[in-house]
Write a protein that holds these residues in place. Structure first.
Motif, mmCIF file in Angstrom:
data_model
loop_
_atom_site.group_PDB
_atom_site.id
_atom_site.type_symbol
_atom_site.label_atom_id
_atom_site.label_comp_id
_atom_site.label_asym_id
_atom_site.label_seq_id
_atom_site.Cartn_x
_atom_site.Cartn_y
_atom_site.Cartn_z
ATOM 1 N N LYS A 6 0.793 -1.017 0.092
ATOM 2 C CA LYS A 6 0.101 0.107 -0.023
ATOM 3 C C LYS A 6 0.905 1.095 0.007
ATOM 4 C CE LYS A 6 -3.830 -1.839 2.486
ATOM 5 N NZ LYS A 6 -4.444 -2.171 3.807
ATOM 6 N N GLY A 7 2.168 1.089 0.580
ATOM 7 C CA GLY A 7 2.947 2.251 0.492
ATOM 8 C C GLY A 7 2.595 3.117 1.825
ATOM 9 N N HIS A 8 3.625 3.541 2.381
ATOM 10 C CA HIS A 8 3.384 4.177 3.954
ATOM 11 C C HIS A 8 2.434 5.450 3.550
ATOM 12 C CE1 HIS A 8 6.061 1.689 5.732
ATOM 13 N NE2 HIS A 8 7.155 2.050 4.858
ATOM 14 N N VAL A 9 1.795 5.799 4.534
ATOM 15 C CA VAL A 9 1.203 7.320 4.694
ATOM 16 C C VAL A 9 1.833 8.236 5.578
ATOM 17 C CG1 VAL A 9 -1.341 8.275 5.231
ATOM 18 C CG2 VAL A 9 -1.288 6.005 4.318
ATOM 19 N N LYS A 10 2.159 9.198 4.943
ATOM 20 C CA LYS A 10 2.793 10.110 5.864
ATOM 21 C C LYS A 10 1.892 11.027 6.732
ATOM 22 C CE LYS A 10 6.463 11.687 2.717
ATOM 23 N NZ LYS A 10 7.010 12.604 1.696
ATOM 24 N N GLY A 11 2.519 11.043 7.906
ATOM 25 C CA GLY A 11 1.638 11.660 9.020
ATOM 26 C C GLY A 11 2.127 13.245 9.051
ATOM 27 N N LYS A 12 1.469 14.143 10.044
ATOM 28 C CA LYS A 12 1.955 15.412 10.393
ATOM 29 C C LYS A 12 3.470 15.542 10.732
ATOM 30 C CE LYS A 12 -2.258 17.509 11.209
ATOM 31 N NZ LYS A 12 -3.213 18.087 12.503
ATOM 32 N N VAL A 13 4.288 16.544 10.241
ATOM 33 C CA VAL A 13 5.508 16.734 10.962
ATOM 34 C C VAL A 13 5.732 16.910 12.369
ATOM 35 C CG1 VAL A 13 7.420 18.327 10.980
ATOM 36 C CG2 VAL A 13 6.081 17.886 8.883
ATOM 37 N N LYS A 14 6.388 15.983 13.247
ATOM 38 C CA LYS A 14 6.425 16.254 14.741
ATOM 39 C C LYS A 14 7.790 16.771 14.919
ATOM 40 C CE LYS A 14 3.096 12.562 15.845
ATOM 41 N NZ LYS A 14 3.322 11.052 16.466
ATOM 42 N N ILE A 15 7.729 17.556 15.926
ATOM 43 C CA ILE A 15 9.138 18.065 16.270
ATOM 44 C C ILE A 15 9.514 17.138 17.575
ATOM 45 C CG2 ILE A 15 10.067 19.929 17.596
ATOM 46 C CD1 ILE A 15 9.080 20.753 14.693
ATOM 47 N N GLU A 16 10.945 16.799 17.464
ATOM 48 C CA GLU A 16 11.574 16.067 18.680
ATOM 49 C C GLU A 16 12.864 16.408 18.870
ATOM 50 O OE1 GLU A 16 11.647 11.913 17.469
ATOM 51 O OE2 GLU A 16 9.340 11.698 17.358
ATOM 52 N N ASN A 17 13.565 16.177 20.160
ATOM 53 C CA ASN A 17 14.716 16.307 20.288
ATOM 54 C C ASN A 17 15.002 17.871 20.389
ATOM 55 O OD1 ASN A 17 15.109 13.691 20.668
ATOM 56 N ND2 ASN A 17 15.949 13.578 18.677
ATOM 57 N N ALA A 18 14.082 18.696 20.793
ATOM 58 C CA ALA A 18 14.408 20.256 20.605
ATOM 59 C C ALA A 18 15.281 20.600 21.885
ATOM 60 C CB ALA A 18 12.975 21.010 20.873
ATOM 61 N N THR A 19 16.239 21.446 21.572
ATOM 62 C CA THR A 19 16.955 21.920 22.797
ATOM 63 C C THR A 19 17.221 23.622 22.321
ATOM 64 O OG1 THR A 19 19.138 21.876 21.258
ATOM 65 C CG2 THR A 19 18.691 20.050 22.926
ATOM 66 N N GLU A 20 16.710 24.285 23.345
ATOM 67 C CA GLU A 20 16.527 25.899 23.325
ATOM 68 C C GLU A 20 17.694 26.367 22.894
ATOM 69 O OE1 GLU A 20 14.371 28.380 24.277
ATOM 70 O OE2 GLU A 20 12.590 26.957 24.366
ATOM 71 N N ALA A 21 17.782 27.294 21.987
ATOM 72 C CA ALA A 21 18.810 28.257 21.871
ATOM 73 C C ALA A 21 19.067 29.018 23.171
ATOM 74 C CB ALA A 21 18.812 29.121 20.637
ATOM 75 N N THR A 22 20.406 29.179 23.451
ATOM 76 C CA THR A 22 20.833 30.243 24.489
ATOM 77 C C THR A 22 21.216 31.496 23.850
ATOM 78 O OG1 THR A 22 22.772 29.296 24.836
ATOM 79 C CG2 THR A 22 21.346 28.135 26.126
ATOM 80 N N CYS A 23 21.360 32.514 24.988
ATOM 81 C CA CYS A 23 22.298 33.724 24.525
ATOM 82 C C CYS A 23 23.101 33.433 23.511
ATOM 83 C CB CYS A 23 22.652 34.462 25.514
ATOM 84 S SG CYS A 23 21.423 35.029 26.758
ATOM 85 N N GLU A 24 24.065 32.563 23.966
ATOM 86 C CA GLU A 24 25.369 32.395 22.997
ATOM 87 C C GLU A 24 25.459 31.193 22.084
ATOM 88 O OE1 GLU A 24 28.568 32.390 25.807
ATOM 89 O OE2 GLU A 24 28.557 34.647 25.866
ATOM 90 N N GLU A 25 24.853 30.280 22.369
ATOM 91 C CA GLU A 25 24.605 28.777 21.702
ATOM 92 C C GLU A 25 23.288 28.665 21.026
ATOM 93 O OE1 GLU A 25 26.157 25.641 23.716
ATOM 94 O OE2 GLU A 25 28.233 26.574 24.161
ATOM 95 N N GLY A 26 23.504 28.103 19.715
ATOM 96 C CA GLY A 26 22.055 27.965 18.951
ATOM 97 C C GLY A 26 21.732 26.484 19.223
#
Ligand SMILES: [Zn+2]
Ligand SMILES: [Zn+2]
Ligand SMILES: [Zn+2]
Ligand SMILES: [Zn+2]
Ligand SMILES: [Zn+2]
Length: 221
Positions: A6-26
């Motif tokens: 059948k082929g895969h069915v793409k779901g919505k984009v999910k955000i994972e492994n987010a690390t916040e940017a700080t003042c000095e580091e992305g």
């Protein structure tokens, strides 16, 4: 017969492994797409985010030292990041010495006609003192002559202008002798004439002031 996959069915984009940017580091996060049917991970893209940069806070004053009469002070103007509290800048500002605040001063040594006096000033803040010379006054001469020595019938006198403050004199001037003052003729040493011998008397003139004999004439009778 084969039934096609059948082929895969793409779901919505999910955000994972987010690390916040700080003042000095992305920071970064993963955009992940799963198959809605079999849940297989179909794609994963790691996205980088930029460093936020520091946020300047208000200028703060630190390490302030007061300036004194003679020495300057200083303080630091410091700016911190309001987010990470890092010191972003520090400027040391110097302040000038305040200078002494002298009072109106007091005469500590009075000047005389010929000698300078001393005026002493005190700083109202730190108590330090300084002195200044006060000009000599110069003689304060009387208007009129003062007789230093009276003249007499025969001797000259002396007069001068005195200083009102000290013993100094100027314009010393000789006062001429007054000369004697003749009094009335007085008769002295009178001897009466007798029948045979004449008499005599002296006509004497004295000074009425010093009583000196000025003339004596013997008259015969
Ligand atoms: Zn699937
Ligand atoms: Zn920061
Ligand atoms: Zn002072
Ligand atoms: Zn004087
Ligand atoms: Zn005389």
């Amino acid at each position: 017969t084969t039934i096609p996959a059948k082929g895969h069915v793409k779901g919505k984009v999910k955000i994972e492994n987010a690390t916040e940017a700080t003042c000095e580091e992305g920071g970064n996060y993963d955009e992940v797409v799963y198959c809605t049917v079999c849940n297989k991970e179909l794609s994963r893209t790691t996205v980088k985010t930029e460093a936020k940069g520091h946020v300047k806070g208000e200028v703060k004053i630190e390490n302030a030292t007061e300036s004194t009469c003679e020495k300057g002070g200083s303080y630091d103007e410091v700016i911190y990041c309001t987010v990470c509290n890092k010191e972003l800048s520090r400027t040391t500002v110097k302040t000038e010495a305040k200078g002494h605040k002298w009072n109106e001063g007091k005469i500590t040594t009075e000047p005389t006609c010929t000698e300078e006096g001393v005026k002493t000033f005190q700083c109202m803040v730190c108590g330090k003192t300084k002195t200044e010379a006060v000009a000599a006054l110069d003689h304060n001469w009387n208007e009129d002559f003062t007789v230093d020595k009276e003249s007499t019938c025969e001797e000259t006198g002396l007069k001068s202008i005195h200083c009102k403050r000290c013993d100094e004199k100027k314009d010393e001037t000789t006062i001429p002798a007054k000369g004697h003052v003749k009094g009335k003729v007085k008769i002295e040493n009178a001897t009466e004439a007798t029948c045979e011998v004449g008499g005599t008397y002296d006509e004497v003139i004295y000074c009425t002031v010093c009583n000196k004999e000025l003339s004596r004439t013997t008259v015969k009778t």
